[in-house]
Design a protein around this motif. Structure first.
Motif, PDB file in Angstrom:
ATOM      1  N   GLY A  13      53.827 -18.664 -18.932  1.00 53.61           N
ATOM      2  CA  GLY A  13      52.463 -18.182 -18.967  1.00 53.61           C
ATOM      3  C   GLY A  13      51.683 -18.194 -20.253  1.00 53.61           C
ATOM      4  N   TRP A  14      52.323 -18.033 -21.415  1.00 47.52           N
ATOM      5  CA  TRP A  14      51.571 -17.941 -22.662  1.00 47.52           C
ATOM      6  C   TRP A  14      50.906 -19.282 -22.989  1.00 47.52           C
ATOM      7  CZ3 TRP A  14      49.486 -14.600 -25.831  1.00 47.52           C
ATOM      8  CH2 TRP A  14      49.143 -14.985 -27.134  1.00 47.52           C
ATOM      9  N   ASN A  15      49.624 -19.337 -23.415  1.00 47.21           N
ATOM     10  CA  ASN A  15      48.724 -18.261 -23.728  1.00 47.21           C
ATOM     11  C   ASN A  15      47.676 -18.042 -22.631  1.00 47.21           C
ATOM     12  OD1 ASN A  15      46.946 -20.443 -24.074  1.00 47.21           O
ATOM     13  ND2 ASN A  15      46.308 -19.831 -26.113  1.00 47.21           N
ATOM     14  N   PRO A  72      44.220 -18.765 -14.069  1.00 45.86           N
ATOM     15  CA  PRO A  72      44.980 -19.568 -13.103  1.00 45.86           C
ATOM     16  C   PRO A  72      46.354 -18.971 -12.812  1.00 45.86           C
ATOM     17  CG  PRO A  72      44.021 -20.956 -14.810  1.00 45.86           C
ATOM     18  CD  PRO A  72      43.832 -19.541 -15.257  1.00 45.86           C
ATOM     19  N   THR A  73      46.867 -19.270 -11.649  1.00 47.37           N
ATOM     20  CA  THR A  73      48.227 -18.870 -11.276  1.00 47.37           C
ATOM     21  C   THR A  73      49.194 -20.039 -11.380  1.00 47.37           C
ATOM     22  OG1 THR A  73      47.784 -19.348  -8.934  1.00 47.37           O
ATOM     23  CG2 THR A  73      47.373 -17.092  -9.708  1.00 47.37           C
ATOM     24  N   MET A  74      48.657 -21.246 -11.605  1.00 45.05           N
ATOM     25  CA  MET A  74      49.482 -22.442 -11.768  1.00 45.05           C
ATOM     26  C   MET A  74      48.973 -23.254 -12.949  1.00 45.05           C
ATOM     27  SD  MET A  74      50.183 -23.889  -7.926  1.00 45.05           S
ATOM     28  CE  MET A  74      51.085 -22.915  -6.719  1.00 45.05           C
ATOM     29  N   ASP A  75      49.853 -24.087 -13.523  1.00 40.61           N
ATOM     30  CA  ASP A  75      49.425 -24.949 -14.614  1.00 40.61           C
ATOM     31  C   ASP A  75      48.942 -26.295 -14.079  1.00 40.61           C
ATOM     32  OD1 ASP A  75      51.699 -26.516 -14.073  1.00 40.61           O
ATOM     33  OD2 ASP A  75      52.833 -25.762 -15.784  1.00 40.61           O
ATOM     34  N   ASN A  76      48.648 -27.201 -14.979  1.00 41.04           N
ATOM     35  CA  ASN A  76      48.097 -28.494 -14.582  1.00 41.04           C
ATOM     36  C   ASN A  76      49.101 -29.381 -13.863  1.00 41.04           C
ATOM     37  OD1 ASN A  76      49.499 -28.625 -17.100  1.00 41.04           O
ATOM     38  ND2 ASN A  76      48.609 -30.646 -17.484  1.00 41.04           N
ATOM     39  N   LEU A  77      50.387 -29.031 -13.921  1.00 41.05           N
ATOM     40  CA  LEU A  77      51.421 -29.796 -13.225  1.00 41.05           C
ATOM     41  C   LEU A  77      51.755 -29.203 -11.860  1.00 41.05           C
ATOM     42  CD1 LEU A  77      53.852 -30.411 -16.234  1.00 41.05           C
ATOM     43  CD2 LEU A  77      52.089 -31.964 -15.337  1.00 41.05           C
TER      44      LEU A  77
END
Length: 484
Positions: A309-311, A333-338
């Protein structure tokens, strides 16, 4: 304060609320069982002094060689041995103090930070350290100079003396040009799979923003070594095969092998993953303490390919780089770009700077108790705070009952030392565990790497009607802001 524990809520209530607020909140919390606690054996232990006269001990490690020796990591560049008879050897096992970047005696996060013995140490004599050297020439993109050179290196024991390292045997595995002095992570440990795991912080500074901190996918908060997996190795847990390759191999099942992302990375999204450990029992989970910035401290259970999660987040909350004292309005967001879920911690507690009140300057990750001396602690995760307030040596211990990994914070409560019922009266700098599953804590009366108040204590059963302080001394105080 968002703590999933009635005990911890009551503790916070008594410490930080004004008298009128106490009265009101007490009434509100009666329904959840908030009351003054009587210490029972289940959450009270004692401590036994194992070694003293240290400068800044950061942890205790045992070698897999049946010798029952304890190896103490002293931040100033020395590893000390306590033998099976409980005697601290007069000469350090290893001394790299002359190779370190000069340390600030008042406070520093650099130095000798980690130690791990090869699983086959008994036969091959190999061990690994994490330490910081003076910087190489040059500097990060964006300006300035490098702050230090963070190094992971292999050494071997002296073939003629099991209590001395062969200083000429050094083999460098990994060098990292580090842009700032803080957030170095620093733990080395072999997993039960035989691979070497390494925790590395986001590069330092604040907000994950400064020269040496690349841009990531999350544009709301600038910067982001924690969220980047392609430009560098900062803000990650790495997993290496030290038995193959030159200077190391990559385990074939590392999450980013054959995909975008550096092959060494096992998990990412960390700020300062200073201390982690593997559970000796159960599912051998990796427990990791990640230091927060201003509002929240966290313990994570780290899994393959996880993004912590950071940052984008600090603990379970949306991080606001523009105003650290307020959570980001409007969510995050709850998800990253992947497409990877941002994984929340299993334990969260408030930082002492949190406007809502808090109980820790920085969290210190510990170990799951698997010993026999205190069966009431069996399976409990023991961790602590570096200190609970600014400029005071007043660390605390906590214990949690591990739960599931499907969401929700675990309950935790104070683990009280019989002779230090209010706080440890020291700074807590690390933990250790022997092959019997018993636990040790590394403490110092000094905030930084100075003096000789450093001690190692073993957690032992409390004895009734025993007011002896076990010879504990070396208490001290200093001013500063601990941010391990």
């Amino acid at each position: 304060m968002k703590i999933n524990s009635t005990r911890a809520n009551c503790l916070l209530l008594r410490r930080f609320a004004a008298p009128l607020t106490v009265a009101l909140l007490t009434a509100m919390l009666v329904v959840t069982g908030c009351k003054k606690d009587d210490h029972h054996q289940s959450n009270v232990v004692d401590s036994k002094l194992i070694a003293d006269g240290l400068v800044s001990p950061l942890g205790v490690v045992t070698a897999p060689d049946d010798s029952k020796r304890l190896f103490i990591i002293d931040q100033i560049g020395k590893i000390w041995i306590v033998d099976a008879n409980g005697t601290k050897m007069p000469t350090p096992f290893l001394d790299v103090s002359s190779k370190l970047v000069p340390l600030s005696p008042g406070y520093d996060e650099r130095g000798l930070l980690g130690l791990a013995f090869h699983p086959d140490y008994k036969n091959n004599g190999k061990f690994y350290i994490y330490y910081t050297l003076p910087p190489r020439p040059g500097g990060p993109e964006g300006g300035g100079s490098w702050n230090n050179l963070s190094r992971i290196a292999e050494f071997k024991v002296d073939p003629g003396n099991p209590n001395m390292a062969n200083m000429s045997s050094e083999r460098v595995l990994l060098d990292l040009d580090d842009p700032q002095s803080n957030h170095n992570g620093g733990t080395l440990a072999f997993g039960w799979d035989g691979y070497l795991y390494i925790s590395i912080g986001d590069g330092g500074g604040a907000d994950d923003v400064a020269p040496g901190h690349v841009e990531d996918w999350y544009k709301t908060n600038a910067g982001g070594n924690g969220q980047d997996i392609e430009a560098n190795l900062f803000g990650n847990v790495l997993r290496l095969d030290v038995n193959s390759g030159d200077p190391y191999g990559i385990p074939a099942d590392n999450p980013f092998v054959g995909k975008p992302g550096k092959d060494e990375i096992w998990a990412y999204g960390f700020r300062n993953p200073y201390r982690f450990s593997f559970d000796m029992g159960g599912g051998h989970w990796m427990y990791l303490g990640d230091a927060g910035q201003v509002l929240y401290e966290e313990i994570d259970v780290v899994t393959k390919g996880g993004n912590y999660g950071w940052n984008v987040k600090e603990g379970t909350h949306c991080f606001n780089a523009a105003d650290n004292e307020k959570e980001l309005p409007g969510g995050c967001p709850t998800m990253d770009n992947l497409g990877n879920k941002l994984i929340d911690p299993v334990i969260e507690l408030n930082n002492a700077e949190n406007p809502k009140g808090g109980i820790a300057i920085t969290i210190i990750g510990g170990n799951v108790y698997r010993g026999k001396a205190m069966p009431w602690l069996s399976g409990k995760y023991i961790f602590g705070s570096f200190a609970r307030s600014e400029g005071k040596a007043d660390a605390e211990l906590f214990m949690a009952t591990p739960g599931g990994l499907n969401g929700g914070l675990w309950n935790f409560e104070e683990l009280t030392l019989k002779n230090y019922p209010d706080n440890l009266k020291h700074y807590l700098k690390g933990f250790g565990q022997d092959w019997s599953g018993e636990l040790y804590i590394a403490v110092s009366g000094m905030l930084g790497p100075s003096g000789n108040t450093g001690q190692i204590w073993k957690l032992v059963p409390g004895k009734k009607n025993d007011n002896n302080n076990n010879g504990h001394g070396g208490m001290g105080d200093d001013n500063g802001n601990g941010d391990y």
